[in-house]
Design an enzyme around this catalytic site. Structure first.
Site, PDB file in Angstrom:
ATOM      1  N   HIS A 153      24.908  57.336  51.538  1.00  0.00           N
ATOM      2  CA  HIS A 153      24.552  58.222  52.651  1.00  0.00           C
ATOM      3  C   HIS A 153      24.104  59.589  52.130  1.00  0.00           C
ATOM      4  O   HIS A 153      24.359  59.976  50.994  1.00  0.00           O
ATOM      5  CB  HIS A 153      25.757  58.392  53.582  1.00  0.00           C
ATOM      6  CG  HIS A 153      26.957  59.000  52.897  1.00  0.00           C
ATOM      7  ND1 HIS A 153      27.078  60.355  52.659  1.00  0.00           N
ATOM      8  CD2 HIS A 153      28.065  58.423  52.371  1.00  0.00           C
ATOM      9  CE1 HIS A 153      28.206  60.590  52.043  1.00  0.00           C
ATOM     10  NE2 HIS A 153      28.836  59.436  51.842  1.00  0.00           N
ATOM     11  N   GLU A 213      33.863  53.519  53.134  1.00  0.00           N
ATOM     12  CA  GLU A 213      34.273  54.114  51.870  1.00  0.00           C
ATOM     13  C   GLU A 213      35.753  53.872  51.589  1.00  0.00           C
ATOM     14  O   GLU A 213      36.552  53.644  52.515  1.00  0.00           O
ATOM     15  CB  GLU A 213      33.995  55.618  51.896  1.00  0.00           C
ATOM     16  CG  GLU A 213      34.370  56.370  50.610  1.00  0.00           C
ATOM     17  CD  GLU A 213      33.621  55.888  49.371  1.00  0.00           C
ATOM     18  OE1 GLU A 213      33.749  54.691  49.031  1.00  0.00           O
ATOM     19  OE2 GLU A 213      32.939  56.708  48.729  1.00  0.00           O
TER      20      GLU A 213
END
Length: 245
Positions: free
Chosen positions: A14, A93
């Protein structure tokens, strides 16, 4: 004997975020933090670069956290006929622990433990999730992607530690491990040709940063910069407490 068929996976991290706002009393919650203006620009630049190269994405996946959704949407915005964006929470994550729960003498090293190694299933990300537990959810998702036959070019937007696990899996011929030393700049592109079996995968390119391809002046890692941001935030909070009556 013919070469195995392969399909292209564009594995992204990201775009840039800010976890430690100097004006905030606590770090922003990792599950909800959005992209910064810089992060959005990075993602849009990546999307434009892919479109200019004639890359047509026919499958798009994000972990589902806001920063990956925003990144994927910005990339897909440059596509002529973008696919619907899918969310795969298995690719979220590694979950860090609470920084205040880490001993002071271990706190700073915790930020960079994954780049130094050695790493085992019991190694924890910032005192939180075990790498073994991360692998248990990430690798089956990768094999699910391999098993699908409805795509030729897939965009997968995930996170630094998740990408390190997937890249380690690819370069090790399909082993279950996380190798230290991977660097993933914000909105970077990793190009993987996915074969019919783990040993058939090929890593074509790694950590291509669309707004700074050569990374000419960059010498620090993302986790080192995160550690520095945390130290700056902590110092600002301490100063505020000293001057507040």
């Amino acid at each position: 004997m013919t070469s195995p068929p392969r399909r292209r996976v564009i594995l992204m991290r990201h775009g840039a975020v800010q976890y430690f706002d100097p004006a905030a009393a606590a770090p922003l919650a990792a599950h909800g933090v959005p992209l910064t203006a810089e992060g959005l620009a990075q993602a849009r630049t990546a999307g434009l670069a892919l479109a200019a190269a004639g890359v047509h994405i026919d499958l798009a996946i994000a972990s589902g956290l806001p920063r990956t959704l925003q990144t994927a949407e910005a990339v897909l915005g440059a596509q002529v006929a973008p696919p619907a964006l899918e969310t795969w929470p298995e690719l979220e994550e590694a979950r860090g622990g609470r920084l205040r729960d880490l001993p002071a003498d271990a706190l700073l090293d915790a930020f960079t433990a994954l780049q130094r190694g050695p790493l085992t299933d019991d190694t924890r990300f910032l005192g939180g999730e075990r790498l073994g537990d991360l692998l248990d959810r990430v690798l089956p998702a990768w094999e699910r992607l391999r098993a699908r036959q409805d795509w030729q070019v897939a965009l997968v937007v995930a996170h630094g530690v998740v990408n390190a696990a997937l890249l380690s899996h690819v370069v090790s011929g399909g082993q279950r491990m996380v190798l230290p030393g991977w660097q993933q700049e914000p909105a970077c592109l990793n190009l993987i040709d996915l074969g019919p079996a783990p040993g058939d995968d090929v890593l074509r390119a790694c950590n291509l940063a669309p707004t700074d391809w050569l990374q000419r002046d960059t010498r620090t890692t993302t986790m080192e910069r995160l550690r520095d941001d945390f130290l700056g935030w902590s110092a600002a909070r301490q100063k505020l407490h000293r001057v507040t009556p």
